[in-house]
Design an enzyme around this catalytic site. Sequence first.
Site, PDB file in Angstrom:
ATOM      1  N   PRO A  17       0.844  -1.203   0.000  1.00 45.63           N
ATOM      2  CA  PRO A  17       0.000   0.000   0.000  1.00 45.63           C
ATOM      3  C   PRO A  17       0.873   1.245   0.000  1.00 45.63           C
ATOM      4  O   PRO A  17       1.781   1.367   0.816  1.00 45.63           O
ATOM      5  CB  PRO A  17      -0.789  -0.130   1.311  1.00 45.63           C
ATOM      6  CG  PRO A  17       0.091  -0.954   2.200  1.00 45.63           C
ATOM      7  CD  PRO A  17       0.813  -1.903   1.298  1.00 45.63           C
ATOM      8  N   MET A  18       0.617   2.181  -0.928  1.00 46.64           N
ATOM      9  CA  MET A  18       1.400   3.411  -0.998  1.00 46.64           C
ATOM     10  C   MET A  18       0.491   4.581  -1.356  1.00 46.64           C
ATOM     11  O   MET A  18      -0.222   4.532  -2.374  1.00 46.64           O
ATOM     12  CB  MET A  18       2.530   3.277  -2.029  1.00 46.64           C
ATOM     13  CG  MET A  18       3.620   2.302  -1.621  1.00 46.64           C
ATOM     14  SD  MET A  18       4.890   2.118  -2.906  1.00 46.64           S
ATOM     15  CE  MET A  18       4.006   1.065  -4.080  1.00 46.64           C
ATOM     16  N   GLN A  71      -6.498  -0.966   3.302  1.00 47.37           N
ATOM     17  CA  GLN A  71      -5.740  -0.675   4.525  1.00 47.37           C
ATOM     18  C   GLN A  71      -6.262   0.599   5.183  1.00 47.37           C
ATOM     19  O   GLN A  71      -6.457   1.611   4.517  1.00 47.37           O
ATOM     20  CB  GLN A  71      -4.251  -0.516   4.216  1.00 47.37           C
ATOM     21  CG  GLN A  71      -3.397  -0.402   5.474  1.00 47.37           C
ATOM     22  CD  GLN A  71      -1.945  -0.090   5.177  1.00 47.37           C
ATOM     23  OE1 GLN A  71      -1.615   1.011   4.741  1.00 47.37           O
ATOM     24  NE2 GLN A  71      -1.069  -1.065   5.403  1.00 47.37           N
ATOM     25  N   CYS A 101       3.161   3.277   8.964  1.00 44.18           N
ATOM     26  CA  CYS A 101       3.487   4.514   8.247  1.00 44.18           C
ATOM     27  C   CYS A 101       4.344   5.427   9.122  1.00 44.18           C
ATOM     28  O   CYS A 101       3.933   5.786  10.229  1.00 44.18           O
ATOM     29  CB  CYS A 101       2.217   5.236   7.824  1.00 44.18           C
ATOM     30  SG  CYS A 101       2.555   6.788   6.943  1.00 44.18           S
TER      31      CYS A 101
END
Length: 340
Positions: A17-18, A71, A101
């Site tokens: 996930p980005m 997410q 994160c």
Amino acid sequence: MKIGDIDLGERPVMLAPMEDVTDHSFRLICKEQGADMVYTEFVSADALIRNIDATTRKLHINTAERPTAIQIYGRETGPMVEAAQIVEAARPDILDINFGCPVKKVAGKGAGAGMLRDIPKMLDITRAVVNAVNLPVTVKTRLGWDHDSKIIVELAEQLQDCGIKALTVHGRTRSQMYNGEADWSMIARVKENPRLNIPVIGNGDITTPQKAVEAFDRYGVDGVMVGRASIGAPWIFHDIKSYMHDMDHPAQLSLDEKFALLRRQITESIANIDERRGILHIRRHLAASPLFKGIPHFRDTRIEMLRADTWEALDSTLNRIQHEIIPSIQNNVPTHNQLL
């Protein structure tokens, strides 16, 4: 490897996930290139509850990209539970909780990797989310807050006790951000714990097919997750899978095929947003793409490419790079651009 009832096969490779990267178009391309599972951009629990349009759009999943994990991140149990239930209604295959994160605007407020400084709250949120939904719940986190608090081995057990179905470990602390090398020996220690029986997915510095294979062979993880190395290079999943299938003669995409994938990203970004903002959104991929690494005397052309604000201008520059500049390098013939 299975997450709940979802069978990802042996040695799965996943798209991380980005934020501002893993939109549904990019996820689908990565899936087509060989990614076994893809993750959405992370979703703010608070913004989701407030029904912010930009956030709710992130819940859209294309059937062809599945299996897909959505997410979420947040710092309070109640909003995380409510957000998890909203996400469940969007019907992802997996719900992932972001405890990794490192950026200040997230971790500095106690969410993401900030939870590594409040383990009781992290566990309370995890337990509550698991109990609130019928989806498989997974967690992505880091080794610890800093060098002196690498708690991941013990933390993995605690998260498993909360009911999660898989754990992704990024091999850095929060204080490292994305600097230095990922510590895969710590990820291996998590996997080697005989009391841990959920899949362990390793993340951090998977930049080549060889590193992906090493993660499986040397560190024993159940799956690997590719993040930054996919930006501007969604074909990395094809390269990894091809190498894993035949290390002596891995299949390679041609230069034209790679440029075609970049053009597809651009045109789909424009179609999904608009011309100016769509190109702006894709510049991160253009800036990071290995297609443009190592080209001599490329500075002016690179600036031209990244400043283009129309598809016509950008496509013209890409055509020149693809059909003039790169072939001239391969043939050792300088172009006008290189002589400037």
